[in-house]
Design a protein around this motif. Sequence first.
Motif, PDB file in Angstrom:
ATOM      1  N   SER A   1       0.837  -1.195   0.000  1.00  0.00           N
ATOM      2  CA  SER A   1       0.000   0.000   0.000  1.00  0.00           C
ATOM      3  C   SER A   1       0.869   1.240   0.000  1.00  0.00           C
ATOM      4  O   SER A   1       2.014   1.209   0.474  1.00  0.00           O
ATOM      5  CB  SER A   1      -0.897   0.008   1.246  1.00  0.00           C
TER       6      SER A   1
ATOM      7  N   THR B   1      -3.603  -0.100  -3.280  1.00  0.00           N
ATOM      8  CA  THR B   1      -3.234  -1.332  -2.598  1.00  0.00           C
ATOM      9  C   THR B   1      -3.083  -2.458  -3.605  1.00  0.00           C
ATOM     10  O   THR B   1      -3.713  -2.445  -4.672  1.00  0.00           O
ATOM     11  CB  THR B   1      -4.282  -1.741  -1.547  1.00  0.00           C
TER      12      THR B   1
ATOM     13  N   GLY C   1      -3.054   5.018   1.515  1.00  0.00           N
ATOM     14  CA  GLY C   1      -4.032   3.950   1.405  1.00  0.00           C
ATOM     15  C   GLY C   1      -4.863   3.986   0.144  1.00  0.00           C
ATOM     16  O   GLY C   1      -5.808   3.210  -0.001  1.00  0.00           O
TER      17      GLY C   1
END
Length: 122
Positions: free
Chosen positions: A51, A58, A55
């Motif tokens: 990641s 991923t 975020g």
Amino acid sequence: QVQLVESGGGLVQAGGSLRLSCVASGRTFRTYGMGWFRQAPGKEREFVAASNWSGTTTLYADSVKGRFTITTDNAKNTVYLQMNSLRPEDTAVYYCAAGPLISPLRGPYDSWGQGTQVTVSS
């Protein structure tokens, strides 16, 4: 260079859950991609998940999709790996890694933690 310290490993029965943590420290670590790899006895180290720190991007290995989730907490400089529906074949030493990009390959990662053991009993 980034320093990484993993924790959260242990022994769990098949079907159970564990959450691994990786605390990062060092210069400019927020620009790095973060990855989780694992290595079972007698096997090559393999990619699990990766990641960016925000975020927003991923990656997951096919073997863990739908069961494992990688998340980040910028305030705590920590990356997590939530592992659900664990199987005996998930047994391995799990390593946290940091690098300049997100990749399923080991090469781009230039910092590694010491590893944490995960054992799943049947």
